[in-house]
Scaffold this motif. Structure first.
Motif, PDB file in Angstrom:
ATOM      1  N   PHE A 162       0.849  -1.188   0.000  1.00  0.00           N
ATOM      2  CA  PHE A 162       0.000   0.000   0.000  1.00  0.00           C
ATOM      3  C   PHE A 162       0.888   1.241   0.000  1.00  0.00           C
ATOM      4  O   PHE A 162       1.885   1.297   0.717  1.00  0.00           O
ATOM      5  N   VAL A 163       0.541   2.218  -0.814  1.00  0.00           N
ATOM      6  CA  VAL A 163       1.258   3.491  -0.795  1.00  0.00           C
ATOM      7  C   VAL A 163       0.328   4.553  -0.205  1.00  0.00           C
ATOM      8  O   VAL A 163      -0.900   4.471  -0.329  1.00  0.00           O
ATOM      9  N   THR A 164       0.949   5.514   0.419  1.00  0.00           N
ATOM     10  CA  THR A 164       0.170   6.557   1.069  1.00  0.00           C
ATOM     11  C   THR A 164       0.865   7.899   0.909  1.00  0.00           C
ATOM     12  O   THR A 164       2.033   7.966   0.523  1.00  0.00           O
ATOM     13  N   TRP A 165       0.154   8.939   1.198  1.00  0.00           N
ATOM     14  CA  TRP A 165       0.679  10.285   1.151  1.00  0.00           C
ATOM     15  C   TRP A 165       0.038  11.040   2.298  1.00  0.00           C
ATOM     16  O   TRP A 165      -1.129  10.812   2.633  1.00  0.00           O
ATOM     17  N   GLN A 166       0.779  11.928   2.909  1.00  0.00           N
ATOM     18  CA  GLN A 166       0.227  12.768   3.978  1.00  0.00           C
ATOM     19  C   GLN A 166       0.377  14.230   3.605  1.00  0.00           C
ATOM     20  O   GLN A 166       1.388  14.624   3.015  1.00  0.00           O
ATOM     21  N   ALA A 167      -0.618  14.988   3.995  1.00  0.00           N
ATOM     22  CA  ALA A 167      -0.513  16.446   3.839  1.00  0.00           C
ATOM     23  C   ALA A 167       0.591  16.945   4.755  1.00  0.00           C
ATOM     24  O   ALA A 167       1.058  16.223   5.639  1.00  0.00           O
ATOM     25  N   GLY A 168       0.987  18.176   4.562  1.00  0.00           N
ATOM     26  CA  GLY A 168       2.013  18.785   5.404  1.00  0.00           C
ATOM     27  C   GLY A 168       1.571  18.866   6.857  1.00  0.00           C
ATOM     28  O   GLY A 168       0.378  18.810   7.168  1.00  0.00           O
ATOM     29  N   PRO A 169       2.536  19.003   7.754  1.00  0.00           N
ATOM     30  CA  PRO A 169       2.225  19.029   9.186  1.00  0.00           C
ATOM     31  C   PRO A 169       1.218  20.115   9.584  1.00  0.00           C
ATOM     32  O   PRO A 169       0.362  19.885  10.428  1.00  0.00           O
ATOM     33  N   ARG A 170       1.308  21.286   8.972  1.00  0.00           N
ATOM     34  CA  ARG A 170       0.397  22.372   9.344  1.00  0.00           C
ATOM     35  C   ARG A 170      -1.050  22.042   8.979  1.00  0.00           C
ATOM     36  O   ARG A 170      -1.963  22.231   9.782  1.00  0.00           O
ATOM     37  N   LEU A 171      -1.281  21.558   7.763  1.00  0.00           N
ATOM     38  CA  LEU A 171      -2.643  21.193   7.355  1.00  0.00           C
ATOM     39  C   LEU A 171      -3.179  20.064   8.234  1.00  0.00           C
ATOM     40  O   LEU A 171      -4.327  20.094   8.664  1.00  0.00           O
ATOM     41  N   ARG A 172      -2.343  19.071   8.512  1.00  0.00           N
ATOM     42  CA  ARG A 172      -2.775  17.961   9.375  1.00  0.00           C
ATOM     43  C   ARG A 172      -3.139  18.463  10.770  1.00  0.00           C
ATOM     44  O   ARG A 172      -4.148  18.056  11.345  1.00  0.00           O
ATOM     45  N   ALA A 173      -2.320  19.361  11.321  1.00  0.00           N
ATOM     46  CA  ALA A 173      -2.582  19.886  12.665  1.00  0.00           C
ATOM     47  C   ALA A 173      -3.881  20.690  12.702  1.00  0.00           C
ATOM     48  O   ALA A 173      -4.683  20.537  13.630  1.00  0.00           O
ATOM     49  N   CYS A 174      -4.102  21.524  11.696  1.00  0.00           N
ATOM     50  CA  CYS A 174      -5.333  22.347  11.660  1.00  0.00           C
ATOM     51  C   CYS A 174      -6.572  21.470  11.513  1.00  0.00           C
ATOM     52  O   CYS A 174      -7.585  21.689  12.186  1.00  0.00           O
ATOM     53  N   ALA A 175      -6.489  20.478  10.639  1.00  0.00           N
ATOM     54  CA  ALA A 175      -7.629  19.579  10.439  1.00  0.00           C
ATOM     55  C   ALA A 175      -7.882  18.755  11.698  1.00  0.00           C
ATOM     56  O   ALA A 175      -9.040  18.571  12.115  1.00  0.00           O
ATOM     57  N   SER A 176      -6.827  18.284  12.325  1.00  0.00           N
ATOM     58  CA  SER A 176      -6.959  17.491  13.546  1.00  0.00           C
ATOM     59  C   SER A 176      -7.590  18.321  14.661  1.00  0.00           C
ATOM     60  O   SER A 176      -8.468  17.849  15.393  1.00  0.00           O
ATOM     61  N   ARG A 177      -7.172  19.560  14.770  1.00  0.00           N
ATOM     62  CA  ARG A 177      -7.725  20.450  15.798  1.00  0.00           C
ATOM     63  C   ARG A 177      -9.215  20.681  15.563  1.00  0.00           C
ATOM     64  O   ARG A 177     -10.023  20.573  16.487  1.00  0.00           O
ATOM     65  N   ALA A 178      -9.589  20.990  14.343  1.00  0.00           N
ATOM     66  CA  ALA A 178     -11.002  21.232  14.033  1.00  0.00           C
ATOM     67  C   ALA A 178     -11.837  19.984  14.315  1.00  0.00           C
ATOM     68  O   ALA A 178     -12.933  20.080  14.888  1.00  0.00           O
ATOM     69  N   PHE A 179     -11.320  18.837  13.950  1.00  0.00           N
ATOM     70  CA  PHE A 179     -12.056  17.584  14.187  1.00  0.00           C
ATOM     71  C   PHE A 179     -12.171  17.313  15.691  1.00  0.00           C
ATOM     72  O   PHE A 179     -13.240  16.954  16.190  1.00  0.00           O
ATOM     73  N   ARG A 180     -11.061  17.483  16.403  1.00  0.00           N
ATOM     74  CA  ARG A 180     -11.036  17.234  17.853  1.00  0.00           C
ATOM     75  C   ARG A 180     -12.028  18.150  18.580  1.00  0.00           C
ATOM     76  O   ARG A 180     -12.688  17.735  19.540  1.00  0.00           O
ATOM     77  N   LEU A 181     -12.137  19.404  18.122  1.00  0.00           N
ATOM     78  CA  LEU A 181     -13.060  20.359  18.744  1.00  0.00           C
ATOM     79  C   LEU A 181     -14.475  20.270  18.168  1.00  0.00           C
ATOM     80  O   LEU A 181     -15.318  21.105  18.488  1.00  0.00           O
ATOM     81  N   LYS A 182     -14.687  19.262  17.315  1.00  0.00           N
ATOM     82  CA  LYS A 182     -16.001  19.032  16.690  1.00  0.00           C
ATOM     83  C   LYS A 182     -16.489  20.233  15.885  1.00  0.00           C
ATOM     84  O   LYS A 182     -17.671  20.517  15.803  1.00  0.00           O
ATOM     85  N   GLN A 183     -15.548  20.938  15.266  1.00  0.00           N
ATOM     86  CA  GLN A 183     -15.865  22.077  14.396  1.00  0.00           C
ATOM     87  C   GLN A 183     -15.970  21.537  12.959  1.00  0.00           C
ATOM     88  O   GLN A 183     -15.148  21.835  12.097  1.00  0.00           O
ATOM     89  N   LEU A 184     -16.996  20.736  12.742  1.00  0.00           N
ATOM     90  CA  LEU A 184     -17.113  19.994  11.494  1.00  0.00           C
ATOM     91  C   LEU A 184     -17.443  20.854  10.280  1.00  0.00           C
ATOM     92  O   LEU A 184     -17.373  20.377   9.145  1.00  0.00           O
ATOM     93  N   ASP A 185     -17.788  22.117  10.496  1.00  0.00           N
ATOM     94  CA  ASP A 185     -18.059  23.017   9.371  1.00  0.00           C
ATOM     95  C   ASP A 185     -16.843  23.856   9.004  1.00  0.00           C
ATOM     96  O   ASP A 185     -16.912  24.716   8.128  1.00  0.00           O
TER      97      ASP A 185
END
Length: 104
Positions: free
Chosen positions: A14-37
């Protein structure tokens, strides 16, 4: 890349790709805070989908056989089913004339 050498349907390459650390951190924060919009979640998802499609096209062009990422346990990983046919030289390999030394 992830190699699951299990002798079952879940095994394979399986091959994978990850977004940059900043995008991952921002998305993770929004998801963690349930800011789904939050727009960052849509953007992160769009980037991931585009990269999976691009990886599939690049690998297919190089002679690999890939499958859509449909595994719920590996949603961002692209299964590679087979490499290029045996004996097929990569299109980027050196040509014979490139291997010859000039002046010989």
């Amino acid at each position: 890349m992830d190699i699951d050498d299990g002798d079952d349907a879940a095994g394979g390459v399986f091959v994978t790709w990850q977004a940059g650390p900043r995008l991952r951190a921002c998305a993770s924060r929004a998801f963690r805070l349930k800011q789904l919009d939050e727009p960052v979640l849509r953007h992160s998802s769009a980037v991931g989908a585009a990269m999976l499609q691009a990886m599939a096209q690049v690998l297919t062009s190089a002679g690999f056989r890939v499958e859509d990422a449909r595994d719920e346990y590996r949603p961002q990983q692209l299964p590679v089913l087979a490499g290029p046919p045996s004996g097929q030289r990569p299109v980027w390999s050196l040509r014979d004339e490139e291997l010859m030394l000039s002046g010989w």
